[in-house]
Design a protein around this motif. Structure first.
Motif, PDB file in Angstrom:
ATOM      1  N   GLN A 150      18.268  -7.537 -11.175  1.00  0.00           N
ATOM      2  CA  GLN A 150      17.036  -7.900 -10.472  1.00  0.00           C
ATOM      3  C   GLN A 150      16.770  -6.973  -9.295  1.00  0.00           C
ATOM      4  OE1 GLN A 150      16.318 -12.212  -9.785  1.00  0.00           O
ATOM      5  NE2 GLN A 150      18.167 -12.543 -11.013  1.00  0.00           N
ATOM      6  N   VAL A 151      17.829  -6.579  -8.601  1.00  0.00           N
ATOM      7  CA  VAL A 151      17.678  -5.630  -7.494  1.00  0.00           C
ATOM      8  C   VAL A 151      17.186  -4.281  -8.028  1.00  0.00           C
ATOM      9  CG1 VAL A 151      18.928  -4.289  -5.742  1.00  0.00           C
ATOM     10  CG2 VAL A 151      19.347  -6.746  -5.980  1.00  0.00           C
ATOM     11  N   ALA A 152      17.782  -3.820  -9.121  1.00  0.00           N
ATOM     12  CA  ALA A 152      17.354  -2.557  -9.727  1.00  0.00           C
ATOM     13  C   ALA A 152      15.892  -2.628 -10.138  1.00  0.00           C
ATOM     14  CB  ALA A 152      18.240  -2.225 -10.923  1.00  0.00           C
ATOM     15  N   ALA A 153      15.482  -3.749 -10.732  1.00  0.00           N
ATOM     16  CA  ALA A 153      14.087  -3.922 -11.158  1.00  0.00           C
ATOM     17  C   ALA A 153      13.141  -3.873  -9.962  1.00  0.00           C
ATOM     18  CB  ALA A 153      13.931  -5.239 -11.910  1.00  0.00           C
ATOM     19  N   ALA A 154      13.561  -4.482  -8.852  1.00  0.00           N
ATOM     20  CA  ALA A 154      12.735  -4.460  -7.644  1.00  0.00           C
ATOM     21  C   ALA A 154      12.588  -3.036  -7.115  1.00  0.00           C
ATOM     22  CB  ALA A 154      13.356  -5.357  -6.573  1.00  0.00           C
ATOM     23  N   LEU A 155      13.670  -2.273  -7.163  1.00  0.00           N
ATOM     24  CA  LEU A 155      13.625  -0.883  -6.688  1.00  0.00           C
ATOM     25  C   LEU A 155      12.711  -0.034  -7.567  1.00  0.00           C
ATOM     26  CD1 LEU A 155      17.416  -0.379  -5.906  1.00  0.00           C
ATOM     27  CD2 LEU A 155      15.569  -0.610  -4.236  1.00  0.00           C
ATOM     28  N   ALA A 168      22.098   2.902  -7.404  1.00  0.00           N
ATOM     29  CA  ALA A 168      22.137   2.402  -6.034  1.00  0.00           C
ATOM     30  C   ALA A 168      22.496   0.920  -6.007  1.00  0.00           C
ATOM     31  CB  ALA A 168      20.786   2.632  -5.351  1.00  0.00           C
ATOM     32  N   ALA A 169      21.911   0.141  -6.915  1.00  0.00           N
ATOM     33  CA  ALA A 169      22.198  -1.297  -6.956  1.00  0.00           C
ATOM     34  C   ALA A 169      23.665  -1.542  -7.294  1.00  0.00           C
ATOM     35  CB  ALA A 169      21.295  -1.978  -7.974  1.00  0.00           C
ATOM     36  N   ALA A 170      24.186  -0.777  -8.256  1.00  0.00           N
ATOM     37  CA  ALA A 170      25.588  -0.942  -8.645  1.00  0.00           C
ATOM     38  C   ALA A 170      26.530  -0.529  -7.515  1.00  0.00           C
ATOM     39  CB  ALA A 170      25.874  -0.120  -9.897  1.00  0.00           C
ATOM     40  N   GLN A 171      26.190   0.573  -6.836  1.00  0.00           N
ATOM     41  CA  GLN A 171      27.030   1.050  -5.733  1.00  0.00           C
ATOM     42  C   GLN A 171      27.062   0.023  -4.598  1.00  0.00           C
ATOM     43  OE1 GLN A 171      25.986   4.904  -4.100  1.00  0.00           O
ATOM     44  NE2 GLN A 171      27.011   4.483  -2.172  1.00  0.00           N
ATOM     45  N   THR A 172      25.877  -0.503  -4.267  1.00  0.00           N
ATOM     46  CA  THR A 172      25.801  -1.484  -3.190  1.00  0.00           C
ATOM     47  C   THR A 172      26.567  -2.752  -3.550  1.00  0.00           C
ATOM     48  OG1 THR A 172      23.610  -0.628  -2.636  1.00  0.00           O
ATOM     49  CG2 THR A 172      24.229  -2.719  -1.662  1.00  0.00           C
ATOM     50  N   ALA A 173      26.433  -3.198  -4.798  1.00  0.00           N
ATOM     51  CA  ALA A 173      27.131  -4.411  -5.235  1.00  0.00           C
ATOM     52  C   ALA A 173      28.644  -4.233  -5.142  1.00  0.00           C
ATOM     53  CB  ALA A 173      26.730  -4.756  -6.662  1.00  0.00           C
ATOM     54  N   ALA A 174      29.104  -3.032  -5.461  1.00  0.00           N
ATOM     55  CA  ALA A 174      30.544  -2.770  -5.420  1.00  0.00           C
ATOM     56  C   ALA A 174      31.091  -2.829  -3.997  1.00  0.00           C
ATOM     57  CB  ALA A 174      30.840  -1.409  -6.039  1.00  0.00           C
ATOM     58  N   GLU A 175      30.228  -2.484  -3.018  1.00  0.00           N
ATOM     59  CA  GLU A 175      30.667  -2.438  -1.619  1.00  0.00           C
ATOM     60  C   GLU A 175      30.346  -3.720  -0.862  1.00  0.00           C
ATOM     61  OE1 GLU A 175      28.520   0.934  -0.248  1.00  0.00           O
ATOM     62  OE2 GLU A 175      29.806   2.399  -1.263  1.00  0.00           O
ATOM     63  N   ALA A 176      29.510  -4.593  -1.443  1.00  0.00           N
ATOM     64  CA  ALA A 176      29.032  -5.781  -0.734  1.00  0.00           C
ATOM     65  C   ALA A 176      30.057  -6.908  -0.768  1.00  0.00           C
ATOM     66  CB  ALA A 176      27.720  -6.250  -1.351  1.00  0.00           C
ATOM     67  N   LEU A 188      19.368  -6.663  -2.029  1.00  0.00           N
ATOM     68  CA  LEU A 188      18.223  -5.748  -2.008  1.00  0.00           C
ATOM     69  C   LEU A 188      18.083  -5.105  -0.627  1.00  0.00           C
ATOM     70  CD1 LEU A 188      15.746  -4.470  -3.305  1.00  0.00           C
ATOM     71  CD2 LEU A 188      14.449  -6.538  -2.718  1.00  0.00           C
ATOM     72  N   ARG A 189      18.242  -5.913   0.438  1.00  0.00           N
ATOM     73  CA  ARG A 189      18.161  -5.357   1.794  1.00  0.00           C
ATOM     74  C   ARG A 189      19.222  -4.287   2.013  1.00  0.00           C
ATOM     75  NH1 ARG A 189      16.988 -10.772   3.335  1.00  0.00           N
ATOM     76  NH2 ARG A 189      19.195 -11.180   3.778  1.00  0.00           N
ATOM     77  N   ARG A 190      20.420  -4.571   1.543  1.00  0.00           N
ATOM     78  CA  ARG A 190      21.528  -3.610   1.720  1.00  0.00           C
ATOM     79  C   ARG A 190      21.249  -2.326   0.923  1.00  0.00           C
ATOM     80  NH1 ARG A 190      27.359  -4.622   2.956  1.00  0.00           N
ATOM     81  NH2 ARG A 190      28.488  -2.755   2.301  1.00  0.00           N
ATOM     82  N   THR A 191      20.706  -2.476  -0.285  1.00  0.00           N
ATOM     83  CA  THR A 191      20.420  -1.309  -1.116  1.00  0.00           C
ATOM     84  C   THR A 191      19.288  -0.476  -0.530  1.00  0.00           C
ATOM     85  OG1 THR A 191      21.051  -2.645  -3.038  1.00  0.00           O
ATOM     86  CG2 THR A 191      19.979  -0.550  -3.482  1.00  0.00           C
TER      87      THR A 191
END
Length: 200
Positions: A150-155, A168-176, A188-191
């Motif tokens: 959903q984050v990727a779709a929003a981007l 970007a969404a996958a990278q952020t999720a891995a670090e979140a 989404l905010r973090r990405t």
């Protein structure tokens, strides 16, 4: 055959970089993500393909070897030239290409500029069995994959390519944290903080 380059970035545009190797500047057409991150003075290594035509010698370069291999597969498809193949790899990751081909889904290819419905279908048909995802999906907490999607779709809706959005969404999720991964808004905010202002 020039199969790789390693040198200093002298110049970059939206789809090209000039890399100096041994005092010689090589102009290389590259995917958008490589061009956007290349900065003057940076050391850059590219896996390259030299396309020889009657009126020109053109270099196409990629950050990863698997992208170069998929580029070679794409230009073997009827109706797909080097520029169109580069366009595909600017918009889709190798994994996204593999998933689309394996699912017999030509829609992602039709969204690439210069790829029509007939060519998109040919890509799916002619690449069948030839391209596989680079890595198996990592285990994720329940619901995390859907949130990342959903984050990727929003981007994508904000103007980023499918390739950049997914990575970007996958990278952020891995670090979140677990809390950030469990809901769309915080992830989404973090990405967006990672990527910068929306492109509209």
């Amino acid at each position: 055959m020039i199969s790789s380059l390693h040198g200093t970035v002298l110049h970059s545009t939206s789809d090209q970089v000039v890399v100096e190797v041994g005092g010689v500047g090589f102009s290389v057409a590259v995917p958008a993500d490589v061009a956007h991150t290349a900065t003057v003075g940076q050391q850059l290594r590219l896996h390259t393909s030299l396309i020889v035509r009657e009126d020109a010698l053109s270099l196409f370069g990629f950050a990863e070897r698997d992208e170069l291999e998929v580029f070679g597969l794409l230009i073997s498809v009827t109706g797909v030239g080097p520029k169109s193949a580069l366009g595909v790899l600017s918009h889709l990751t190798v994994d996204q290409i593999a998933e689309a081909v394996n699912a017999e889904d030509d829609a992602p290819f039709r969204r690439v500029s210069g790829i029509g419905p007939k060519t998109a279908k040919l890509i799916v048909v002619q690449l069948a069995g030839k391209v596989q995802p680079t890595v198996a999906a990592a285990p994720s907490p329940s619901g995390a994959v859907d949130v990342v999607g959903q984050v990727a779709a929003a981007l994508i809706g904000l103007g980023w390519s499918e390739k950049v959005a997914a990575e970007a969404a996958a990278q952020t999720a891995a670090e979140a944290s677990d809390a950030e991964r469990s809901a769309v808004a915080p992830l989404l905010r973090r990405t967006l903080a990672l990527l910068g202002p929306a492109r509209g």
